[in-house]
Scaffold this motif. Structure first.
Motif, PDB file in Angstrom:
ATOM      1  N   MET A   1      29.761  17.398  21.765  1.00 60.80           N
ATOM      2  CA  MET A   1      29.476  18.783  20.945  1.00 60.80           C
ATOM      3  C   MET A   1      30.300  19.689  20.647  1.00 60.80           C
ATOM      4  O   MET A   1      31.713  19.982  21.881  1.00 60.80           O
ATOM      5  CB  MET A   1      28.023  19.108  22.302  1.00 60.80           C
ATOM      6  CG  MET A   1      27.638  21.360  21.613  1.00 60.80           C
ATOM      7  SD  MET A   1      26.052  20.800  20.283  1.00 60.80           S
ATOM      8  CE  MET A   1      25.381  20.147  21.191  1.00 60.80           C
ATOM      9  N   ALA A   2      30.565  20.272  19.707  1.00 60.33           N
ATOM     10  CA  ALA A   2      32.019  20.928  19.271  1.00 60.33           C
ATOM     11  C   ALA A   2      31.206  22.396  19.353  1.00 60.33           C
ATOM     12  O   ALA A   2      30.510  22.655  19.578  1.00 60.33           O
ATOM     13  CB  ALA A   2      32.165  20.678  17.927  1.00 60.33           C
ATOM     14  N   GLY A   3      32.411  22.745  20.214  1.00 63.96           N
ATOM     15  CA  GLY A   3      32.251  24.552  19.839  1.00 63.96           C
ATOM     16  C   GLY A   3      32.766  25.415  18.692  1.00 63.96           C
ATOM     17  O   GLY A   3      33.648  24.581  17.984  1.00 63.96           O
ATOM     18  N   THR A   4      32.992  26.912  18.928  1.00 64.45           N
ATOM     19  CA  THR A   4      33.630  27.321  17.863  1.00 64.45           C
ATOM     20  C   THR A   4      34.001  28.378  18.798  1.00 64.45           C
ATOM     21  O   THR A   4      33.773  29.494  19.216  1.00 64.45           O
ATOM     22  CB  THR A   4      33.203  27.594  16.813  1.00 64.45           C
ATOM     23  OG1 THR A   4      33.734  28.120  15.968  1.00 64.45           O
ATOM     24  CG2 THR A   4      31.610  28.454  16.499  1.00 64.45           C
ATOM     25  N   ALA A   5      35.172  28.995  18.802  1.00 67.96           N
ATOM     26  CA  ALA A   5      35.756  30.295  19.354  1.00 67.96           C
ATOM     27  C   ALA A   5      36.979  30.645  18.615  1.00 67.96           C
ATOM     28  O   ALA A   5      37.422  29.490  17.884  1.00 67.96           O
ATOM     29  CB  ALA A   5      36.097  30.027  20.855  1.00 67.96           C
ATOM     30  N   THR A   6      37.807  32.158  19.770  1.00 69.78           N
ATOM     31  CA  THR A   6      39.010  32.307  19.254  1.00 69.78           C
ATOM     32  C   THR A   6      39.873  31.770  20.093  1.00 69.78           C
ATOM     33  O   THR A   6      38.803  30.957  21.597  1.00 69.78           O
ATOM     34  CB  THR A   6      38.986  33.605  18.272  1.00 69.78           C
ATOM     35  OG1 THR A   6      38.532  34.073  18.872  1.00 69.78           O
ATOM     36  CG2 THR A   6      39.050  33.133  16.879  1.00 69.78           C
ATOM     37  N   TYR A   7      41.735  31.662  20.226  1.00 69.82           N
ATOM     38  CA  TYR A   7      41.851  32.022  22.050  1.00 69.82           C
ATOM     39  C   TYR A   7      42.013  33.173  22.199  1.00 69.82           C
ATOM     40  O   TYR A   7      42.707  34.717  20.964  1.00 69.82           O
ATOM     41  CB  TYR A   7      42.666  30.295  22.044  1.00 69.82           C
ATOM     42  CG  TYR A   7      42.893  30.517  23.370  1.00 69.82           C
ATOM     43  CD1 TYR A   7      42.215  30.720  24.392  1.00 69.82           C
ATOM     44  CD2 TYR A   7      44.023  30.374  23.634  1.00 69.82           C
ATOM     45  CE1 TYR A   7      41.859  30.220  26.160  1.00 69.82           C
ATOM     46  CE2 TYR A   7      44.037  30.004  25.304  1.00 69.82           C
ATOM     47  CZ  TYR A   7      42.859  30.043  26.536  1.00 69.82           C
ATOM     48  OH  TYR A   7      43.412  29.405  27.707  1.00 69.82           O
ATOM     49  N   ARG A   8      43.363  33.144  23.448  1.00 62.89           N
ATOM     50  CA  ARG A   8      44.326  34.361  23.222  1.00 62.89           C
ATOM     51  C   ARG A   8      44.846  34.761  22.130  1.00 62.89           C
ATOM     52  O   ARG A   8      45.962  34.685  22.042  1.00 62.89           O
ATOM     53  CB  ARG A   8      44.730  34.225  24.866  1.00 62.89           C
ATOM     54  CG  ARG A   8      43.674  34.179  26.073  1.00 62.89           C
ATOM     55  CD  ARG A   8      44.217  34.929  27.255  1.00 62.89           C
ATOM     56  NE  ARG A   8      45.549  34.336  27.430  1.00 62.89           N
ATOM     57  CZ  ARG A   8      46.300  33.263  28.649  1.00 62.89           C
ATOM     58  NH1 ARG A   8      44.857  32.344  28.810  1.00 62.89           N
ATOM     59  NH2 ARG A   8      47.202  32.784  28.781  1.00 62.89           N
TER      60      ARG A   8
END
Length: 241
Positions: A1-8
């Protein structure tokens, strides 16, 4: 399962730093509905969307709000990253302000916090939590890589978290009725394997489903409760609403 987000902020590419909430929201929605970076592989969860240690920066809040809006638009669950378990309650306030269904939120890395009562306060807001660093008993605090200005030693911060304590906490929380709000995972990257030769170094990604589940059984966790943590809860969260 792939996720999508940015990081710090300190790890983000410039386009993420420059983007506004609307642009990030549109990117997350496209990743979920069309595919990530034109691959056709669609994200099945928003996250893990981060906050910093003991602080939520403007950059962190921008990402959280964009993920929240994308979660509402797509029906996906939303998972967060807390840095060593900090700022969980503040994350929840931001997500609640955006109108997210908190039962579809997983506050991450709560097994790395040092206060079980704080973890209970998080659970009492109606979110799920991740005990998602199983097997990562020793790790370096991640910092952007920078070469020192002169020859000498690196200054590195390292942390320790016992899996036995994790199991004790889980057994206590389950006995208190929180079993439907907890999911388990490894948060494992290759660099952590040599730091944890007795866990990841022995079993890799199988450690959770073999060694750690036996530790939980030894602490009195039932097979029914294990089914909740390992199957029912993630299946419910990964179902699109």
């Amino acid at each position: 399962m792939a996720g999508t987000a940015t990081y710090r902020l300190e790890f983000s590419p410039q386009w993420v730093v420059d983007a506004g909430i609307d642009e990030l929201t549109a990117r997350f929605i496209a990743d979920a509905q069309s595919g990530i970076a034109g691959s056709g592989i669609r994200a099945g969860i928003l996250g893990e969307q981060p906050t910093s240690e003991d602080a939520i920066t403007d950059h962190d809040e921008k990402g959280l709000r964009a993920s929240a809006r994308a979660a509402i638009a797509t029906g996906l669950a939303l998972a967060t990253h807390t840095t060593h378990g900090t700022m969980a309650l503040e994350q929840i306030e931001i997500l609640a302000d955006e109108g997210v269904d908190l039962s579809r939120v997983v506050i991450g890395h709560m097994d790395n916090h040092t206060d079980l009562d704080y973890v209970r306060r998080v659970l009492d807001r109606g979110v799920c939590i991740g005990f998602d660093s199983i097997g990562k008993q020793v790790w370096d605090a991640r910092q952007p890589r920078q070469l020192p200005t002169a020859n000498g030693e690196f200054s590195k911060r390292a942390l320790f978290r016992s899996d036995n304590i994790r199991a004790q906490w889980l057994a206590a929380l389950i006995s208190e009725g929180y079993q439907d709000q907890i999911v388990l995972s490894h948060d494992l990257i290759g660099a952590q394997v040599p730091l944890n030769p007795e866990t990841h170094g022995q079993r890799g990604y199988t450690y959770l489903g073999t060694t750690f589940t036996q530790i939980l059984l030894d602490h009195g966790v039932s097979t029914t409760d294990l089914d909740s943590l390992l199957h029912n809860n993630p299946a419910r969260l990964l179902t699109v609403n």
